[in-house]
Design an enzyme around this catalytic site. Structure first.
Site, mmCIF file in Angstrom:
data_model
loop_
_atom_site.group_PDB
_atom_site.id
_atom_site.type_symbol
_atom_site.label_atom_id
_atom_site.label_comp_id
_atom_site.label_asym_id
_atom_site.label_seq_id
_atom_site.Cartn_x
_atom_site.Cartn_y
_atom_site.Cartn_z
ATOM 1 N N GLU A 11 -9.847 6.913 4.148
ATOM 2 C CA GLU A 11 -10.737 6.035 4.897
ATOM 3 C C GLU A 11 -10.032 4.697 4.999
ATOM 4 O O GLU A 11 -9.220 4.353 4.128
ATOM 5 C CB GLU A 11 -12.102 5.929 4.228
ATOM 6 N N SER A 19 1.622 -9.927 -1.028
ATOM 7 C CA SER A 19 1.303 -8.495 -0.881
ATOM 8 C C SER A 19 1.687 -7.907 0.467
ATOM 9 O O SER A 19 1.896 -6.705 0.576
ATOM 10 C CB SER A 19 -0.186 -8.271 -1.153
ATOM 11 N N LYS A 48 0.810 -1.231 0.000
ATOM 12 C CA LYS A 48 0.000 0.000 0.000
ATOM 13 C C LYS A 48 0.841 1.277 0.000
ATOM 14 O O LYS A 48 0.434 2.294 -0.545
ATOM 15 C CB LYS A 48 -0.947 0.002 1.203
HETATM 16 C C1 PLP Z 1 -5.013 -4.006 1.832
HETATM 17 C C2 PLP Z 1 -4.326 -5.262 1.502
HETATM 18 C C3 PLP Z 1 -4.765 -6.091 0.446
HETATM 19 C C4 PLP Z 1 -6.010 -5.814 -0.352
HETATM 20 O O1 PLP Z 1 -5.998 -4.653 -1.116
HETATM 21 P P1 PLP Z 1 -5.819 -4.665 -2.685
HETATM 22 O O2 PLP Z 1 -6.155 -3.270 -3.086
HETATM 23 O O3 PLP Z 1 -6.775 -5.670 -3.246
HETATM 24 O O4 PLP Z 1 -4.423 -5.021 -2.973
HETATM 25 C C5 PLP Z 1 -4.033 -7.231 0.137
HETATM 26 N N1 PLP Z 1 -2.937 -7.571 0.855
HETATM 27 C C6 PLP Z 1 -2.502 -6.812 1.890
HETATM 28 C C7 PLP Z 1 -1.293 -7.256 2.635
HETATM 29 C C8 PLP Z 1 -3.176 -5.638 2.246
HETATM 30 O O5 PLP Z 1 -2.727 -4.908 3.276
#
Ligand code: PLP
Length: 397
Positions: free
Chosen positions: A112, A379, A90
């Protein structure tokens, strides 16, 4: 494939700009600023500098050898977004939007957040650049995510608990939009995923595409070829768009998004908007959303708070309909099992969100030959999920 979105933000029938008249001025301003800076050499140079020195990019790719061997099929590789500063992808997007806010002369940032991860990333960049930061969060989420609320406060942000509606993310979205209308002159609204009115889905994708761009270089350098599959979890869809987008022209590379099946699609307790939702309008754009017969947004459920979003970015809706990407479903218990395998076989504690992508890869791998490659976007890291995991596994913390 066409270079989308068009100038109105359409990915075919999806996307667009569904906002109150009172917001059009703010959106116009944002569109003009983004058009002015997106290809400006000094903007790109500063963005890249920050990604390198503040975030720690490039994040490595990593061969999950032991897990691949145990599964007995395709080789699983991980893109290590978990190693970024603040522990997930993010931050890439937050830095991009913050650099834009600064150039637009804004002094105040709003956001938000549901689980709090986007709130923490936003509060982090606001501290880094010295802007005031206000984060809207459903009162119910404030209670459930106390640690992230504490982090945001330490970073100097004001957290506003939203007490309307179901006191969760969709209510926080409404309040953030209202704040933006009232304070357009000095305020920039940082949206955390590839959703929202145009130009957000495009802009957030552009800031996140560094993930896929690095993968293309790294796969060539360390493996000598591109993967057969690229897999990513999909909440709003920003980490998935970030790794998918540069791969779209590579038609030999299959793209697989993974939605949260929660307790199972058939129970209605899930957040699989593409697989089990309908086309509608949410958060300023047309896409697949979770709504009931009266058009009311439905409560979503997932073991991973970050996938708990009742819609999906419009570009994913389009990629789904064109068939360029396919979207699968992984339930809570499957994600939890993959989470444990990743911990024990690779020494990596993944985020529960990312564990959905891992679980799908672990299902897919044994059906493929050993020389095939599945690249999974890891992610984020799972430190934030210790309490949730302990609860599900009946462990003491
Ligand atoms: C917020 C988050 C997501 C989901 O958000 P996307 O916009 O779909 O990427 C996925 N993995 C992690 C580790 C997150 O913090």
């Amino acid at each position: 494939m066409a270079n989308l979105p068009d100038e109105k933000g359409h990915f075919d029938q999806y996307g667009g700009l569904f906002v109150a008249e009172t917001l059009m001025h703010a959106i116009d301003q944002l569109n003009k600023a983004y058009e002015k800076y997106r290809n400006a050499p000094d903007f790109i140079a500063e963005f890249q500098y920050e990604l390198k020195h503040f975030v720690g990019r490039p994040s490595p790719i990593y061969h999950a050898k032991r897990w691949s061997q145990e599964l007995g099929g395709a080789q699983i590789w991980l893109k290590r977004e978990d190693l970024n500063h603040t522990g997930a992808h993010k931050i890439n997007n937050c830095i991009g939007q913050m650099l834009l806010a600064k150039r637009m002369g804004k002094t105040r940032i709003i956001a938000e957040t549901g689980a709090g991860m986007h709130g923490v990333a936003t509060a982090t960049v606001a501290a880094r650049y010295g802007l005031e930061c206000v984060v809207y969060m459903g009162a119910e989420d404030v209670r459930r995510q106390a640690a992230n609320v504490h982090r945001m406060k330490l970073l100097g942000a004001t957290v506003v608990p939203v007490v309307s509606g179901s006191k969760t993310l969709k209510d926080a979205l409404n309040d953030a939009m209202r704040d933006w209308v009232a304070n357009v002159d000095n305020t920039f609204y940082i949206i955390g995923t590839v959703a929202g009115p145009h130009p957000y889905p495009m802009m957030v994708r552009d800031f996140q595409q560094v993930i896929g761009q690095e993968c293309i270089e790294q796969m060539q350098e360390y493996v000598g070829r591109q993967p057969d599959y690229v897999v990513a979890c999909v909440g709003g869809g920003s980490n998935a768009m970030g790794i998918f987008y540069p791969y779209i022209p590579y038609t030999d590379v299959a793209l697989r998004g993974v939605e949260a099946g929660g307790d199972g699609i058939e129970t209605g307790r899930h957040s699989a908007s593409i697989n089990a939702g309908q086309v509608g309008v949410l958060h300023g754009n047309r896409t697949y959303i979770m709504q009931n017969e009266d058009g009311q947004i439905q409560e979503t459920h997932s073991i991973s708070a970050g996938l708990d979003y009742p819609g999906v970015g419009p570009e994913h809706a389009w990629l789904n309909d064109t068939g360029r990407a396919q979207y699968k479903v992984i339930n809570d218990d499957e994600a939890l099992e993959a989470f444990q395998h990743c911990c024990r076989l690779e020494g990596i504690i993944p985020a529960l969100e990312s564990s959905h992508a891992l679980a799908y890869a672990a299902k897919l791998a044994p059906t493929l030959d050993k020389d095939k490659i599945i690249l999974v976007n890891l992610s984020g890291r799972g430190d934030k999920d210790m309490h949730t995991v302990a609860q599900y596994l009946n462990m003491e913390l």
